[in-house]
Write a protein that holds these residues in place. Structure first.
Motif, PDB file in Angstrom:
ATOM      1  N   LEU A 168      34.040  45.460  50.059  1.00 13.43           N
ATOM      2  CA  LEU A 168      34.219  45.334  48.609  1.00 13.43           C
ATOM      3  C   LEU A 168      33.028  45.923  47.856  1.00 13.43           C
ATOM      4  N   VAL A 169      31.835  45.626  48.330  1.00 10.43           N
ATOM      5  CA  VAL A 169      30.626  46.139  47.680  1.00 10.43           C
ATOM      6  C   VAL A 169      30.581  47.665  47.772  1.00 10.43           C
ATOM      7  N   LEU A 170      30.844  48.188  48.964  1.00  8.63           N
ATOM      8  CA  LEU A 170      30.791  49.641  49.143  1.00  8.63           C
ATOM      9  C   LEU A 170      31.856  50.344  48.309  1.00  8.63           C
ATOM     10  N   ASN A 171      33.048  49.771  48.223  1.00  9.04           N
ATOM     11  CA  ASN A 171      34.097  50.373  47.394  1.00  9.04           C
ATOM     12  C   ASN A 171      33.701  50.366  45.925  1.00  9.04           C
ATOM     13  N   SER A 172      33.076  49.286  45.480  1.00  9.81           N
ATOM     14  CA  SER A 172      32.620  49.211  44.087  1.00  9.81           C
ATOM     15  C   SER A 172      31.546  50.264  43.824  1.00  9.81           C
ATOM     16  N   GLN A 173      30.632  50.436  44.767  1.00  9.20           N
ATOM     17  CA  GLN A 173      29.594  51.453  44.608  1.00  9.20           C
ATOM     18  C   GLN A 173      30.205  52.847  44.563  1.00  9.20           C
ATOM     19  N   ASP A 174      31.193  53.092  45.387  1.00 13.05           N
ATOM     20  CA  ASP A 174      31.863  54.395  45.377  1.00 13.05           C
ATOM     21  C   ASP A 174      32.496  54.667  44.020  1.00 13.05           C
ATOM     22  N   ASN A 180      33.967  39.064  60.450  1.00 11.50           N
ATOM     23  CA  ASN A 180      35.119  39.596  59.710  1.00 11.50           C
ATOM     24  C   ASN A 180      34.973  39.361  58.216  1.00 11.50           C
ATOM     25  N   ARG A 181      34.539  38.154  57.853  1.00 11.65           N
ATOM     26  CA  ARG A 181      34.364  37.859  56.421  1.00 11.65           C
ATOM     27  C   ARG A 181      33.256  38.708  55.812  1.00 11.65           C
ATOM     28  N   MET A 182      32.149  38.866  56.558  1.00  8.52           N
ATOM     29  CA  MET A 182      31.039  39.679  56.064  1.00  8.52           C
ATOM     30  C   MET A 182      31.467  41.136  55.906  1.00  8.52           C
ATOM     31  N   ASN A 183      32.207  41.655  56.882  1.00  8.83           N
ATOM     32  CA  ASN A 183      32.691  43.036  56.779  1.00  8.83           C
ATOM     33  C   ASN A 183      33.584  43.208  55.565  1.00  8.83           C
ATOM     34  N   GLY A 184      34.430  42.222  55.298  1.00  3.75           N
ATOM     35  CA  GLY A 184      35.283  42.283  54.113  1.00  3.75           C
ATOM     36  C   GLY A 184      34.459  42.335  52.833  1.00  3.75           C
ATOM     37  N   LYS A 185      33.420  41.511  52.762  1.00  4.66           N
ATOM     38  CA  LYS A 185      32.559  41.489  51.569  1.00  4.66           C
ATOM     39  C   LYS A 185      31.808  42.813  51.426  1.00  4.66           C
ATOM     40  N   PHE A 186      31.280  43.318  52.545  1.00  4.10           N
ATOM     41  CA  PHE A 186      30.565  44.592  52.487  1.00  4.10           C
ATOM     42  C   PHE A 186      31.499  45.723  52.056  1.00  4.10           C
TER      43      PHE A 186
END
Length: 94
Positions: A41-47, A33-39
């Protein structure tokens, strides 16, 4: 008697194994769950970055087109002015 003790020992071992498995599953689930949350955030920033780049490309394309249109119009005016000056016998030679 020994068989009963062995049976009880096996039962306790199974219970312990189930508790350990349950704790490990809970820890792994929490980590996922924590890893999915971090990923996310990263994907949203890339978008966001990609969207800004697309906007800049669009603005640049529009700007280049407008600049060419203005240059063409200016050249057209310069040519027309030269023709008018020649017909009027005025103007300067460069």
């Amino acid at each position: 008697m020994v068989r009963n003790e062995i049976g009880e020992l096996k039962s306790e071992m199974n219970s312990l194994e189930n508790r350990i498995d349950s704790k490990i599953d809970n820890k792994i689930g929490g980590l996922e769950n924590r890893m999915n949350g971090k990923f996310n955030l990263v994907l949203n920033s890339q978008d966001e970055v990609l969207k800004r780049l697309e906007d800049l490309e669009t603005d640049n394309t529009i700007g280049v087109g407008a600049s060419r249109w203005q240059e063409d119009k200016l050249e057209n005016h310069e040519g027309r002015i030269v023709i008018v000056e020649e017909k009027l016998g005025v103007g300067r030679t460069v």
